[in-house]
Design a protein around this motif. Structure first.
Motif, PDB file in Angstrom:
ATOM      1  N   PHE A  18       0.745  -1.165  -0.222  1.00 30.11           N
ATOM      2  CA  PHE A  18       0.126  -0.057  -0.124  1.00 30.11           C
ATOM      3  C   PHE A  18       0.946   1.264   0.020  1.00 30.11           C
ATOM      4  O   PHE A  18       0.393   2.407   0.160  1.00 30.11           O
ATOM      5  CB  PHE A  18      -0.962   0.073   1.353  1.00 30.11           C
ATOM      6  CG  PHE A  18      -1.903  -1.062   1.278  1.00 30.11           C
ATOM      7  CD1 PHE A  18      -2.799  -1.143   0.508  1.00 30.11           C
ATOM      8  CD2 PHE A  18      -1.541  -2.128   2.233  1.00 30.11           C
ATOM      9  CE1 PHE A  18      -3.790  -2.392   0.607  1.00 30.11           C
ATOM     10  CE2 PHE A  18      -2.408  -3.254   2.088  1.00 30.11           C
ATOM     11  CZ  PHE A  18      -3.622  -3.208   1.345  1.00 30.11           C
ATOM     12  N   ARG A  38      -2.628   1.748  12.289  1.00 25.28           N
ATOM     13  CA  ARG A  38      -3.558   1.446  10.908  1.00 25.28           C
ATOM     14  C   ARG A  38      -4.099   0.093  10.816  1.00 25.28           C
ATOM     15  O   ARG A  38      -4.973  -0.405  10.506  1.00 25.28           O
ATOM     16  CB  ARG A  38      -2.905   2.215   9.942  1.00 25.28           C
ATOM     17  CG  ARG A  38      -2.731   3.728   9.977  1.00 25.28           C
ATOM     18  CD  ARG A  38      -1.909   4.174   8.833  1.00 25.28           C
ATOM     19  NE  ARG A  38      -2.023   5.633   8.542  1.00 25.28           N
ATOM     20  CZ  ARG A  38      -1.245   6.338   7.551  1.00 25.28           C
ATOM     21  NH1 ARG A  38      -1.036   5.430   6.662  1.00 25.28           N
ATOM     22  NH2 ARG A  38      -1.313   7.516   7.669  1.00 25.28           N
ATOM     23  N   ARG A  72      -7.910  -5.594   0.801  1.00 25.06           N
ATOM     24  CA  ARG A  72      -8.290  -5.231  -0.338  1.00 25.06           C
ATOM     25  C   ARG A  72      -9.679  -5.744  -0.847  1.00 25.06           C
ATOM     26  O   ARG A  72     -10.295  -4.761  -1.603  1.00 25.06           O
ATOM     27  CB  ARG A  72      -7.192  -5.839  -1.418  1.00 25.06           C
ATOM     28  CG  ARG A  72      -5.805  -4.886  -1.482  1.00 25.06           C
ATOM     29  CD  ARG A  72      -4.903  -5.422  -2.407  1.00 25.06           C
ATOM     30  NE  ARG A  72      -3.734  -4.482  -2.553  1.00 25.06           N
ATOM     31  CZ  ARG A  72      -2.705  -4.682  -3.053  1.00 25.06           C
ATOM     32  NH1 ARG A  72      -2.511  -6.043  -3.498  1.00 25.06           N
ATOM     33  NH2 ARG A  72      -1.581  -3.837  -3.304  1.00 25.06           N
ATOM     34  N   HIS A  99     -12.118  -3.404   0.242  1.00 22.01           N
ATOM     35  CA  HIS A  99     -11.791  -2.099  -0.143  1.00 22.01           C
ATOM     36  C   HIS A  99     -11.448  -1.056   0.934  1.00 22.01           C
ATOM     37  O   HIS A  99     -11.982   0.328   0.869  1.00 22.01           O
ATOM     38  CB  HIS A  99     -13.062  -1.474  -1.145  1.00 22.01           C
ATOM     39  CG  HIS A  99     -13.736  -2.457  -2.151  1.00 22.01           C
ATOM     40  ND1 HIS A  99     -12.784  -2.649  -3.336  1.00 22.01           N
ATOM     41  CD2 HIS A  99     -14.525  -3.481  -2.112  1.00 22.01           C
ATOM     42  CE1 HIS A  99     -13.338  -3.424  -3.798  1.00 22.01           C
ATOM     43  NE2 HIS A  99     -14.448  -3.909  -3.395  1.00 22.01           N
ATOM     44  N   ILE A 100     -10.690  -1.242   1.849  1.00 25.46           N
ATOM     45  CA  ILE A 100     -10.171  -0.547   2.895  1.00 25.46           C
ATOM     46  C   ILE A 100      -9.156   0.370   2.291  1.00 25.46           C
ATOM     47  O   ILE A 100      -8.274  -0.318   1.986  1.00 25.46           O
ATOM     48  CB  ILE A 100      -9.925  -1.583   4.068  1.00 25.46           C
ATOM     49  CG1 ILE A 100     -11.125  -2.174   4.761  1.00 25.46           C
ATOM     50  CG2 ILE A 100      -9.386  -0.487   5.377  1.00 25.46           C
ATOM     51  CD1 ILE A 100     -10.716  -3.016   5.924  1.00 25.46           C
ATOM     52  N   GLN A 101      -9.277   1.695   2.688  1.00 24.44           N
ATOM     53  CA  GLN A 101      -8.305   2.474   2.201  1.00 24.44           C
ATOM     54  C   GLN A 101      -7.265   2.913   3.384  1.00 24.44           C
ATOM     55  O   GLN A 101      -7.631   3.746   4.028  1.00 24.44           O
ATOM     56  CB  GLN A 101      -8.886   3.989   1.610  1.00 24.44           C
ATOM     57  CG  GLN A 101     -10.013   3.786   0.475  1.00 24.44           C
ATOM     58  CD  GLN A 101      -9.588   3.245  -0.696  1.00 24.44           C
ATOM     59  OE1 GLN A 101      -8.264   3.743  -1.170  1.00 24.44           O
ATOM     60  NE2 GLN A 101      -9.857   2.104  -1.192  1.00 24.44           N
ATOM     61  N   VAL A 102      -6.506   1.928   3.409  1.00 24.36           N
ATOM     62  CA  VAL A 102      -5.450   1.880   4.429  1.00 24.36           C
ATOM     63  C   VAL A 102      -4.678   3.377   4.910  1.00 24.36           C
ATOM     64  O   VAL A 102      -4.456   3.572   5.926  1.00 24.36           O
ATOM     65  CB  VAL A 102      -4.421   0.836   4.396  1.00 24.36           C
ATOM     66  CG1 VAL A 102      -5.233  -0.404   4.673  1.00 24.36           C
ATOM     67  CG2 VAL A 102      -3.430   0.759   3.226  1.00 24.36           C
ATOM     68  N   GLU A 103      -4.495   4.053   3.700  1.00 25.50           N
ATOM     69  CA  GLU A 103      -3.532   5.350   3.893  1.00 25.50           C
ATOM     70  C   GLU A 103      -4.354   6.324   4.511  1.00 25.50           C
ATOM     71  O   GLU A 103      -3.961   7.382   5.302  1.00 25.50           O
ATOM     72  CB  GLU A 103      -3.303   5.767   2.515  1.00 25.50           C
ATOM     73  CG  GLU A 103      -4.310   6.142   1.464  1.00 25.50           C
ATOM     74  CD  GLU A 103      -4.794   5.096   0.556  1.00 25.50           C
ATOM     75  OE1 GLU A 103      -5.588   5.218  -0.356  1.00 25.50           O
ATOM     76  OE2 GLU A 103      -4.462   3.956   0.958  1.00 25.50           O
ATOM     77  N   ASN A 104      -5.713   6.054   4.569  1.00 22.79           N
ATOM     78  CA  ASN A 104      -6.680   7.203   5.485  1.00 22.79           C
ATOM     79  C   ASN A 104      -7.322   6.578   6.635  1.00 22.79           C
ATOM     80  O   ASN A 104      -7.923   7.290   7.489  1.00 22.79           O
ATOM     81  CB  ASN A 104      -7.919   7.312   4.310  1.00 22.79           C
ATOM     82  CG  ASN A 104      -7.469   8.051   3.072  1.00 22.79           C
ATOM     83  OD1 ASN A 104      -6.543   8.855   3.058  1.00 22.79           O
ATOM     84  ND2 ASN A 104      -8.089   7.688   1.793  1.00 22.79           N
TER      85      ASN A 104
END
Length: 584
Positions: free
Chosen positions: A239, A250, A390, A393-398
């Motif tokens: 990521f 996170r 993935r 659809h988890i947006q790890v950077e946020n």
């Protein structure tokens, strides 16, 4: 130094530089598929061919050194045609159903086919399939094998197990388990190094994400997940995140978003392991005449499988302490189940590990001490965890940061470094010193055992007041371990305590970690773990307050009756296939 020209660029490079390396220096890298520096330099795939003026045939760039005055063309019409032909021939025997392949997007063959702009295959498609035991933690798909031989080389040269071999000849050549064995009949350690060195998905871990999803969806089941120390410095690589404390936070949030009821840290089990294993070492060291020497760590199931099959006479030298994964599972289904008032049979313990061998360890029949069910129910690799993140659809950077749950989520710096070679030894010596002397050493006293070894193994001697000199050794990779055990057999070396990890660099380079083709990531990830240790407020396992509470309220004392029942095991209670005779 040697002067040559590559695609019109004049270069001066050291002698013995390969054409592959020279082309990269010239700014026009040559694609390669089977090549792995220092491991597999056999030119098997013929994708890296280049044209050299004055030589009639195209030559492989990976295993041909530069010569004075060479004029090299890496993208001439002749080279392009040959490279495309070779790729098409490989693809004609490859299962190209990339949409549901675990390596899609991280496959060297897929990448090269795209770069070469291959839009069709003009040759007959001949995809071969073979039978495989799908219950094994290691899965091989014949239809995806490109016969690059990397798996053979890493298993022979690095791990010394010789599990893989070439079968057949000519167009019928294939790779399979050596000596006509099945994978279950072989003395495979399930270290997974063949998986991380495979350029395609011909080798992968058994996927266990579906039973995890079923458990998460079952309202009758309490899901408890534990995460190994080496996972936190690797899971987010794909990521684009840099390892650090915030990445761990996170990761916890991502697990909660996936729906786990409790998110705990295997580091708690690591601190517990140090209390048990450290106490066991002190007992053995102060009663030397009653035990076989040296004492070996038992945290790595790949190493335990190796010693039982290849050097069974050393089995009694293993610490009886379970691995941190199994200790955590036993505590979760006893102490924690009582604490939250849940039937332990309704708890599913899921582990996220950097390792394939952990899948097999969790399935061992003897490791059912808490309630009769397996201490650990399901093991996922780091890669499987990433796929689950993935797929949701988890947006790890946020993601915001979260803390591990309590009381099995607290840990110390000593536990964090379990994922790096030398970490278990360092952590054990920190607490053994305290157990003997009643005071803490400097947390960095034992730094001599840290870091990647020098080609054999690390050794050191430390004086512990009241006990004397403790001679220790640290080794990673099974090939180097074999050399160490042979030296012990011959009586060339003598140690009191030895740490062994099956994978080069330890769990940080484990077979279940994210794959970066052609690059060994263990040292980078291991360094990140040592940095995390430095930043911890508490750096000694015996100072973990929740571990102290566990002993006070439930286990009573290290190596006591209850802790021995839950946290120790008999390594003779299960069998390994013996290793085949080795050539002398």
């Amino acid at each position: 130094m040697v002067k040559l020209t590559v695609n019109g660029v004049a270069l001066e490079v050291p002698e013995n530089t390969t054409l592959l390396e020279a082309a990269k220096l010239a700014g026009t890298p040559v694609p390669s598929l089977c090549y792995w520096k220092g491991l597999n330099e056999i030119g098997a795939c013929r994708v890296c061919v280049v044209e050299v003026e004055g030589i009639d045939k195209l030559v492989t760039a990976c295993n041909n050194p530069v010569q004075e005055g060479m004029v090299v063309h890496t993208n001439s019409p002749r080279v392009r045609s040959a490279r495309r032909t070779n790729l098409r021939l490989i693809l004609s025997q490859h299962d190209c159903q990339c949409a549901f392949c675990v390596r899609s997007g991280n496959c060297e063959l897929q990448k090269m086919a795209m770069e070469a702009n291959l839009l069709y295959i003009p040759y007959p498609i001949d995809i071969r399939k073979s039978q495989w035991d799908r219950s094994a933690p290691l899965i091989r798909q014949e239809s995806k094998c490109i016969k690059c031989m990397r798996c053979i080389q890493v298993c022979d040269k690095i791990q010394s197990l010789n599990i893989w071999d070439v079968a057949g000849t000519g167009s019928r050549v294939s790779v399979n388990v050596s000596h006509n064995r099945t994978i279950r009949e072989a003395d495979c350690a399930f270290c997974g190094q063949c998986v991380t060195h495979c350029p395609t998905a011909a080798l992968r871990e058994r996927d266990d994400t579906e039973p995890v999803l079923d458990a998460l969806a079952d309202p009758e089941i309490t899901t408890v997940v534990q995460v190994a120390p080496a996972v936190r410095v690797a899971w987010a690589e794909q990521f684009g995140l840099t390892p650090g404390p915030e990445t761990t936070g996170r990761m916890v949030t991502a697990l909660k978003r996936l729906g786990f009821d409790y998110v705990f840290d295997t580091n708690f089990g690591a601190d517990l392991t140090i209390m048990e294993e450290g106490s066991e070492f002190v007992e053995r060291f102060t009663h030397r005449e009653d035990y076989a020497w040296p004492m070996f760590t038992s945290c790595c199931p790949g190493w335990v499988r190796f010693v039982k099959s290849n050097y069974p006479e050393f089995t009694d030298n293993l610490s009886t302490a379970k691995s941190p994964q199994q200790m955590f599972g036993a505590v979760a289904k006893s102490y924690f189940a009582e604490k939250i008032g849940v039937d332990p049979h309704k708890i599913k313990v899921i582990s996220i590990m950097p390792c394939l061998a952990k899948k097999e360890e969790a399935a061992l029949e003897p490791l059912r001490d808490a309630c009769g069910d397996p201490d650990v129910d399901i093991v996922l690799t780091t890669r499987e965890f990433v796929r689950m993140v993935r797929s949701d659809h988890i947006q790890v950077e946020n993601l915001p940061e979260s803390a591990f749950d309590s009381p099995l989520g607290t840990s110390t710096g000593a536990a964090v470094v379990f994922g790096a070679t030398g970490g278990v030894m360092d952590a054990a010596l920190r607490s053994a010193y305290y157990l003997i002397t009643g005071r803490n050493p400097n947390a960095d006293t034992f730094r001599a055992v840290r870091g990647m070894d020098n080609g054999t193994w690390k050794e050191a001697a430390f004086n512990i007041p009241g006990a004397g000199v403790v001679r220790v050794a640290v080794v990673s990779s099974l090939g180097r371990t074999r050399k160490l055990l042979e030296a012990l057999r011959r009586g060339d070396v003598h140690y009191d305590f030895v740490e062994v990890m099956a994978c080069p660099g330890g769990c940080a380079g484990g077979g279940g970690q994210p794959i970066v083709d052609g690059v060994e990531m263990a040292e980078y990830r291991g360094s990140a773990l040592w940095e995390l240790d430095k930043g911890e407020r508490v750096r000694f396992s015996h100072e973990n307050e929740d571990v102290r509470t566990l002993y006070r309220d439930y286990l009573e004392k290290p190596c006591g009756q209850r802790s021995h029942h839950l946290l120790h095991t008999d390594h003779h209670a299960w069998q390994m296939p013996p290793a085949p005779p080795r050539e002398t």
